[in-house]
Design an enzyme around this catalytic site. Structure first.
Site, PDB file in Angstrom:
ATOM      1  N   LYS A   1      46.797  49.445  54.986  1.00  0.00           N
ATOM      2  CA  LYS A   1      47.016  49.817  53.581  1.00  0.00           C
ATOM      3  C   LYS A   1      48.117  50.846  53.528  1.00  0.00           C
ATOM      4  O   LYS A   1      48.352  51.579  54.496  1.00  0.00           O
ATOM      5  CB  LYS A   1      45.733  50.423  52.986  1.00  0.00           C
ATOM      6  CG  LYS A   1      45.676  50.355  51.480  1.00  0.00           C
ATOM      7  CD  LYS A   1      45.184  49.005  50.999  1.00  0.00           C
ATOM      8  CE  LYS A   1      45.183  48.905  49.485  1.00  0.00           C
ATOM      9  NZ  LYS A   1      44.518  47.688  49.037  1.00  0.00           N
TER      10      LYS A   1
ATOM     11  N   TYR B   1      41.528  46.663  32.161  1.00  0.00           N
ATOM     12  CA  TYR B   1      42.149  45.426  31.673  1.00  0.00           C
ATOM     13  C   TYR B   1      43.577  45.328  32.194  1.00  0.00           C
ATOM     14  O   TYR B   1      44.552  45.274  31.451  1.00  0.00           O
ATOM     15  CB  TYR B   1      42.100  45.390  30.139  1.00  0.00           C
ATOM     16  CG  TYR B   1      41.878  44.001  29.597  1.00  0.00           C
ATOM     17  CD1 TYR B   1      40.674  43.344  29.804  1.00  0.00           C
ATOM     18  CD2 TYR B   1      42.879  43.339  28.885  1.00  0.00           C
ATOM     19  CE1 TYR B   1      40.464  42.064  29.325  1.00  0.00           C
ATOM     20  CE2 TYR B   1      42.677  42.051  28.396  1.00  0.00           C
ATOM     21  CZ  TYR B   1      41.461  41.421  28.622  1.00  0.00           C
ATOM     22  OH  TYR B   1      41.260  40.146  28.153  1.00  0.00           O
ATOM     23  N   GLY B   2      43.718  45.295  33.539  1.00  0.00           N
ATOM     24  CA  GLY B   2      45.026  45.151  34.173  1.00  0.00           C
ATOM     25  C   GLY B   2      45.162  43.758  34.737  1.00  0.00           C
ATOM     26  O   GLY B   2      44.610  42.794  34.178  1.00  0.00           O
ATOM     27  N   ASN B   3      45.825  43.650  35.863  1.00  0.00           N
ATOM     28  CA  ASN B   3      46.069  42.335  36.457  1.00  0.00           C
ATOM     29  C   ASN B   3      44.742  41.615  36.743  1.00  0.00           C
ATOM     30  O   ASN B   3      44.447  40.558  36.180  1.00  0.00           O
ATOM     31  CB  ASN B   3      46.906  42.521  37.740  1.00  0.00           C
ATOM     32  CG  ASN B   3      47.193  41.201  38.411  1.00  0.00           C
ATOM     33  OD1 ASN B   3      47.320  40.171  37.743  1.00  0.00           O
ATOM     34  ND2 ASN B   3      47.273  41.204  39.725  1.00  0.00           N
ATOM     35  N   ALA B   4      43.914  42.210  37.607  1.00  0.00           N
ATOM     36  CA  ALA B   4      42.661  41.560  37.985  1.00  0.00           C
ATOM     37  C   ALA B   4      41.714  41.441  36.782  1.00  0.00           C
ATOM     38  O   ALA B   4      41.114  40.381  36.559  1.00  0.00           O
ATOM     39  CB  ALA B   4      42.001  42.348  39.123  1.00  0.00           C
ATOM     40  N   GLY B   5      41.582  42.509  36.004  1.00  0.00           N
ATOM     41  CA  GLY B   5      40.600  42.554  34.914  1.00  0.00           C
ATOM     42  C   GLY B   5      40.899  41.572  33.787  1.00  0.00           C
ATOM     43  O   GLY B   5      40.007  40.867  33.308  1.00  0.00           O
TER      44      GLY B   5
HETATM   45  P1  NAD Z   1      46.369  47.196  37.588  1.00  0.00           P
HETATM   46  O1  NAD Z   1      47.137  48.452  37.718  1.00  0.00           O
HETATM   47  O2  NAD Z   1      47.058  45.948  37.123  1.00  0.00           O
HETATM   48  O3  NAD Z   1      45.117  47.408  36.591  1.00  0.00           O
HETATM   49  C1  NAD Z   1      44.280  48.513  36.604  1.00  0.00           C
HETATM   50  C2  NAD Z   1      43.757  48.720  35.196  1.00  0.00           C
HETATM   51  O4  NAD Z   1      42.768  49.730  35.203  1.00  0.00           O
HETATM   52  C3  NAD Z   1      44.830  49.175  34.211  1.00  0.00           C
HETATM   53  O5  NAD Z   1      44.682  48.447  32.988  1.00  0.00           O
HETATM   54  C4  NAD Z   1      44.498  50.638  33.959  1.00  0.00           C
HETATM   55  O6  NAD Z   1      44.883  51.078  32.667  1.00  0.00           O
HETATM   56  C5  NAD Z   1      42.988  50.594  34.102  1.00  0.00           C
HETATM   57  N1  NAD Z   1      42.355  51.885  34.367  1.00  0.00           N
HETATM   58  C6  NAD Z   1      42.784  52.912  35.137  1.00  0.00           C
HETATM   59  N2  NAD Z   1      41.883  53.920  35.105  1.00  0.00           N
HETATM   60  C7  NAD Z   1      40.877  53.516  34.295  1.00  0.00           C
HETATM   61  C8  NAD Z   1      39.664  54.104  33.851  1.00  0.00           C
HETATM   62  N3  NAD Z   1      39.301  55.318  34.230  1.00  0.00           N
HETATM   63  N4  NAD Z   1      38.867  53.380  33.027  1.00  0.00           N
HETATM   64  C9  NAD Z   1      39.212  52.147  32.618  1.00  0.00           C
HETATM   65  N5  NAD Z   1      40.346  51.537  33.014  1.00  0.00           N
HETATM   66  C10 NAD Z   1      41.163  52.220  33.827  1.00  0.00           C
HETATM   67  O7  NAD Z   1      45.680  46.973  39.012  1.00  0.00           O
HETATM   68  P2  NAD Z   1      45.002  45.671  39.593  1.00  0.00           P
HETATM   69  O8  NAD Z   1      45.962  45.004  40.493  1.00  0.00           O
HETATM   70  O9  NAD Z   1      44.349  44.890  38.503  1.00  0.00           O
HETATM   71  O10 NAD Z   1      43.893  46.346  40.531  1.00  0.00           O
HETATM   72  C11 NAD Z   1      42.687  46.863  40.002  1.00  0.00           C
HETATM   73  C12 NAD Z   1      41.715  47.126  41.144  1.00  0.00           C
HETATM   74  O11 NAD Z   1      41.505  45.902  41.849  1.00  0.00           O
HETATM   75  C13 NAD Z   1      42.210  48.131  42.205  1.00  0.00           C
HETATM   76  O12 NAD Z   1      41.103  48.816  42.725  1.00  0.00           O
HETATM   77  C14 NAD Z   1      42.781  47.244  43.290  1.00  0.00           C
HETATM   78  O13 NAD Z   1      42.773  47.880  44.562  1.00  0.00           O
HETATM   79  C15 NAD Z   1      41.793  46.100  43.228  1.00  0.00           C
HETATM   80  N6  NAD Z   1      42.318  44.878  43.809  1.00  0.00           N
HETATM   81  C16 NAD Z   1      43.361  44.237  43.223  1.00  0.00           C
HETATM   82  C17 NAD Z   1      43.855  43.091  43.817  1.00  0.00           C
HETATM   83  C18 NAD Z   1      44.968  42.308  43.168  1.00  0.00           C
HETATM   84  O14 NAD Z   1      45.300  41.247  43.700  1.00  0.00           O
HETATM   85  N7  NAD Z   1      45.520  42.753  42.052  1.00  0.00           N
HETATM   86  C19 NAD Z   1      43.289  42.596  44.992  1.00  0.00           C
HETATM   87  C20 NAD Z   1      42.201  43.276  45.562  1.00  0.00           C
HETATM   88  C21 NAD Z   1      41.739  44.424  44.936  1.00  0.00           C
END
Ligand code: NAD
Length: 423
Positions: free
Chosen positions: A102, A215-219
């Site tokens: 990482k 509500y980001g990429n994964a959410g």
């Molecule tokens: P991202 O930055 O696209 O989304 C994160 C979201 O969380 C954003 O909308 C942000 O505004 C929100 N956020 C931040 N703090 C917050 C809080 N206190 N309360 C509510 N919302 C909050 O990131 P992502 O890529 O979607 O990753 C999210 C999580 O998933 C991380 O822990 C990441 O390590 C994990 N993850 C992602 C992937 C991937 O492929 N994207 C793979 C494995 C794990």
């Protein structure tokens, strides 16, 4: 408790249940290599700023190190170590031939221009070049990093290597050698696992309410996929706050509203107006309130340490899915287990992302590229079979799904460690 102490406590719990040798436990408790670099970046105003960057290589027992790069103001070595250890464990839960690594940079990318972000990324590659490579250590996107950043990464690495070495990172744009389906992979993998759990628990998607934190990429993608399967989306949040509604929300409209207004918290009224459904009410809630709201499934897709001993007693969901890494502390995990709440652990729930990253490495290596349909066809059985083997360990060891996932993973790692003659 630091994030890495959380990881160690999870390894410890599984070790006791499976009677793991102390040598294997020791190996898993120590990352193999930790690198910290000072990265000089020329800013747009002509000044020079130095950024701290990290790369941790936790374990290469099954194959090259693999794991994302995070750009965030709160990144530190301890966090990166914990995340790298979870990658070793995660790759092994789904049985892909990769180890765990990482990386991260202490930065708020929102403060940087595109040019500054590009120079920072290229600077990181130059500093870390000796330890990276398609057969050594392959980074990927994580929080606040995306395909554009991965494209700069691959380009800089290839320039230094003097050849096309795009396989040094995954999560690239399709044009630069990325895999179709990578964007959806984390959420889609989580949905495949959740389908198994929901089936086992005798729940029907159409009668199941869902709240998504982050509500980001994964959410946002998991919300869309679950809605397509008939689940009833009732709430969502981002870093600025959240909303919950008395009526099923449209995840696609919610995403476009977030893009327009900056946060889902401002979207309740907007969506209500659009649907014009009588009696529908959406209210703004704080991030803390959203977690404790009534729902069947709570999806955690933001950051670490969101459910702690402080709020675990008030969680109302029947199932909590960790799409984020480490969103539940070990103390909270125990409270949720005592209360009979099923936690689908991060090392299984979000492993679809790294699995499709592995597919990207295979495609870069062979030069043959797959359709999105092929990617999903290959992803599903990996996620479903891994989930089944975790569920069978739950029965065998009478333990939580997290403990069972650790056991499935560590059994495989131990085999690799012995095959390599380390023990
Ligand atoms: P991202 O930055 O696209 O989304 C994160 C979201 O969380 C954003 O909308 C942000 O505004 C929100 N956020 C931040 N703090 C917050 C809080 N206190 N309360 C509510 N919302 C909050 O990131 P992502 O890529 O979607 O990753 C999210 C999580 O998933 C991380 O822990 C990441 O390590 C994990 N993850 C992602 C992937 C991937 O492929 N994207 C793979 C494995 C794990």
């Amino acid at each position: 408790m630091s994030l890495f102490e959380n990881t160690l406590s999870q390894i410890e719990k599984a070790s006791k249940l499976m009677n793991l040798s102390s040598e294997v436990k020791d190996l898993l408790s120590h990352p193999q290599r930790k690198v910290e670099a000072s990265i000089p970046v020329k800013m747009d105003d002509g000044s020079l700023r130095i950024f701290q960057g990290f790369r941790v290589q936790h374990g290469d027992y099954a194959g090259p190190y693999k794991g994302g790069i995070r750009y965030h103001q709160q990144v530190d070595m301890s966090e990166v170590i914990a995340l790298s250890a979870w990658m070793t464990i995660k790759c092994s839960v789904v049985g892909i031939p990769l180890g765990g690594g990482k990386g991260g940079i202490i930065v708020n990318p929102k403060d940087l221009s595109e040019g500054e972000k590009e120079r920072l990324t290229r600077g990181y590659v130059r500093m870390m070049y000796p330890i990276l490579g398609p057969d050594k250590d392959v980074p990927a996107p994580d929080v606040n990093t995306n395909s554009q950043i991965m494209d700069w990464f691959a380009d800089e690495y290839s320039k230094i290597a003097g050849k096309d070495a795009r396989g040094v990172v995954t999560g690239k744009s399709i044009e630069a050698g990325g895999s179709k389906g990578r964007n959806e992979a984390t959420a889609q993998g989580g949905v495949y696992v959740l389908e198994e759990v929901v089936k086992d628990m005798g729940m029907a998607p159409k009668e199941t309410t869902v709240i998504v934190q982050g509500y980001g990429n994964a959410g946002a993608i998991v919300a869309r996929l679950l809605s397509n399967d008939g689940y009833d989306l009732r709430g969502a949040s981002d870093s600025q706050g959240g909303i919950v509604c008395t009526h099923c929300m449209d995840p696609v409209e919610l995403l476009s509203c977030k893009a327009e207004k900056g946060s889902v918290k401002d979207c309740g009224l907007h969506i209500k107006d659009m649907h014009d459904v009588e009696g529908v009410e959406c209210v703004e809630v704080s991030n803390a309130e959203l977690l404790e709201h009534e729902c069947d499934i709570l999806i955690l897709a933001a950051l670490e340490n969101q459910i702690t001993s402080e709020n675990a007693d008030r969680i109302k969901a029947k199932i909590v899915v960790e799409l984020a890494n480490g969103p539940i502390t070990p103390e909270a995990d125990e409270i949720l287990a005592e209360r009979g709440i099923m936690v689908v652990p991060d090392i299984l729930a979000n492993a679809g992302g790294v699995t499709v990253s592995y597919f990207e490495m295979l495609q870069n290596g062979s030069g043959e590229y797959w359709s999105e349909e092929e990617v999903l066809k290959k992803l599903k059985p990996i996620m479903v079979d891994s989930c089944k083997s975790v569920r069978s360990n739950m029965e065998k060891y009478k333990c939580t799904m997290r403990e069972a996932a650790y056991i499935s993973s560590i059994e495989r790692i131990e085999k690799k460690i012995r095959e390599k003659g380390i023990l």
